[in-house]
Write a protein that holds these residues in place. Structure first.
Motif, PDB file in Angstrom:
ATOM      1  N   UNK A 183      -0.157  10.364  11.959  1.00  0.00           N
ATOM      2  CA  UNK A 183       0.143   9.355  11.191  1.00  0.00           C
ATOM      3  C   UNK A 183       0.959   8.352  11.760  1.00  0.00           C
ATOM      4  N   UNK A 184       1.221   7.290  11.483  1.00  0.00           N
ATOM      5  CA  UNK A 184       2.022   6.132  11.919  1.00  0.00           C
ATOM      6  C   UNK A 184       1.628   4.750  11.409  1.00  0.00           C
ATOM      7  N   UNK A 185       2.372   3.852  11.896  1.00  0.00           N
ATOM      8  CA  UNK A 185       1.971   2.604  11.460  1.00  0.00           C
ATOM      9  C   UNK A 185       2.297   1.454  12.571  1.00  0.00           C
ATOM     10  N   UNK A 186       1.738   0.094  12.373  1.00  0.00           N
ATOM     11  CA  UNK A 186       2.022  -0.895  13.242  1.00  0.00           C
ATOM     12  C   UNK A 186       2.485  -2.177  12.358  1.00  0.00           C
ATOM     13  N   UNK A 187       3.342  -2.908  12.991  1.00  0.00           N
ATOM     14  CA  UNK A 187       3.685  -4.170  12.134  1.00  0.00           C
ATOM     15  C   UNK A 187       3.433  -5.242  13.034  1.00  0.00           C
TER      16      UNK A 187
ATOM     17  N   UNK B  86       7.056   8.733   6.617  1.00  0.00           N
ATOM     18  CA  UNK B  86       8.141   9.669   6.517  1.00  0.00           C
ATOM     19  C   UNK B  86       7.669  10.827   7.578  1.00  0.00           C
ATOM     20  N   UNK B  87       8.779  11.566   7.939  1.00  0.00           N
ATOM     21  CA  UNK B  87       8.354  12.562   9.065  1.00  0.00           C
ATOM     22  C   UNK B  87       7.725  13.588   8.611  1.00  0.00           C
ATOM     23  N   UNK B  88       7.450  13.855   7.344  1.00  0.00           N
ATOM     24  CA  UNK B  88       6.550  15.059   6.995  1.00  0.00           C
ATOM     25  C   UNK B  88       4.969  14.665   6.552  1.00  0.00           C
TER      26      UNK B  88
ATOM     27  N   UNK C  27       0.742  -1.123  -0.109  1.00  0.00           N
ATOM     28  CA  UNK C  27       0.109   0.226   0.105  1.00  0.00           C
ATOM     29  C   UNK C  27       1.056   1.320   0.235  1.00  0.00           C
ATOM     30  N   UNK C  28       0.643   2.082  -0.726  1.00  0.00           N
ATOM     31  CA  UNK C  28       1.359   3.480  -1.054  1.00  0.00           C
ATOM     32  C   UNK C  28       0.282   4.615  -0.481  1.00  0.00           C
ATOM     33  N   UNK C  29       0.800   5.599   0.090  1.00  0.00           N
ATOM     34  CA  UNK C  29      -0.317   6.445   0.546  1.00  0.00           C
ATOM     35  C   UNK C  29       0.446   7.851   1.037  1.00  0.00           C
ATOM     36  N   UNK C  30      -0.287   8.580   1.782  1.00  0.00           N
ATOM     37  CA  UNK C  30       0.037  10.106   2.138  1.00  0.00           C
ATOM     38  C   UNK C  30       0.223  10.775   0.928  1.00  0.00           C
ATOM     39  N   UNK C  31       1.418  11.424   0.449  1.00  0.00           N
ATOM     40  CA  UNK C  31       1.494  12.127  -0.742  1.00  0.00           C
ATOM     41  C   UNK C  31       1.922  11.210  -1.579  1.00  0.00           C
TER      42      UNK C  31
ATOM     43  N   UNK D  25      10.571  11.009  -0.321  1.00  0.00           N
ATOM     44  CA  UNK D  25      10.367  10.166   0.701  1.00  0.00           C
ATOM     45  C   UNK D  25       9.863  10.577   2.037  1.00  0.00           C
ATOM     46  N   UNK D  26      10.236  11.964   2.276  1.00  0.00           N
ATOM     47  CA  UNK D  26       9.513  12.292   3.789  1.00  0.00           C
ATOM     48  C   UNK D  26       8.029  12.382   3.855  1.00  0.00           C
TER      49      UNK D  26
END
Length: 227
Positions: free
Chosen positions: A109-113, A102-104, A47-51, A84-85
């Motif tokens: 925002x965040x993720x869990x694995x 990315x930090x921007x 999955x690709x997301x954010x900007x 990338x950010x």
């Protein structure tokens, strides 16, 4: 935009062969997320997301097909991406998991694995969204339900926890994909579904799934009777 989940599941098919199925599901407060974010094949799910950089998903799946490990494939793509950010990228393959925020990216925002899954989101009401999505997927309450159904349940849990925080954006979307290492001819018709523009994306994705599953079962019954 967005929160999503990628999963890997090992199972034994009706012939006793060891198989893997991969799934990805996503929802956001924008139309057409199914064209942008979720990617799946017999080699993994991304999955690709954010900007959004759609090429991260497309090439990620291609790289998995070429035999690269998911962490090597997705890290290499991010390292070559000037944006990338502002990216969020996660996925699974047969043996590994990968998640990057990315930090921007925009709060929250965040993720869990987990052992066999990744969940990520941005522009959310809070961390509970991804935590509840993950918990719903891990729950034993679903029994032997098809993965597509369980992915919708996971999205529903995240949505109930607050989901995408942009309440001023009414037009939303949702999508899911499930692929397996079994022959493609055996894939049910309800394993690749999209709701491109609606104000109730998860509910509409569930309705679409239930209708498609009914249709698939009717086709299987028809052809079984003709044998």
């Amino acid at each position: 935009m967005t929160f999503s989940i990628c999963v890997r599941e090992r199972y034994t098919d009706d012939d006793g062969a060891d198989r893997i199925r991969y799934g990805v599901a996503v929802t956001t407060r924008l139309p057409g997320v199914g064209t942008l974010c979720p990617f799946a094949s017999a080699d993994g799910a991304v999955a690709t997301q954010s900007l959004v950089n759609v090429e991260l998903g497309r090439k990620g799946i291609e790289y998995l097909g070429d035999g690269l490990a998911v962490d090597d494939a997705l890290e290499a793509l991010l390292n070559a991406d000037d944006g990338k950010p502002q990216r969020q990228l996660h996925g699974v393959d047969a043996d590994g998991t990968f998640a990057f925020s990315g930090e921007e990216c925009n709060d929250w925002y965040g993720h869990v694995v987990g052992e066999n899954y990744t969940v990520a989101g941005n522009l959310l009401t809070g961390e509970d969204v991804i935590d509840d999505t993950a918990a719903a997927y891990e729950s034993d309450a679903h029994g032997d339900a098809p993965l597509a159904e369980r992915l919708i349940d996971a999205l529903a849990a995240g949505h109930a926890a607050g989901g995408d925080k942009r309440e001023d954006l009414a037009v939303q979307s949702a999508a899911l994909q499930v692929c397996t290492t079994a022959d493609a001819v055996d894939d049910p018709y309800y394993n690749d579904l999209r709701v491109d523009a609606t104000e109730t994306p998860v509910a509409d994705l569930r309705e679409t799934y239930e209708t498609a599953k009914r249709g698939y079962e009717a086709v299987m019954e028809k052809y079984a009777d003709e044998e």
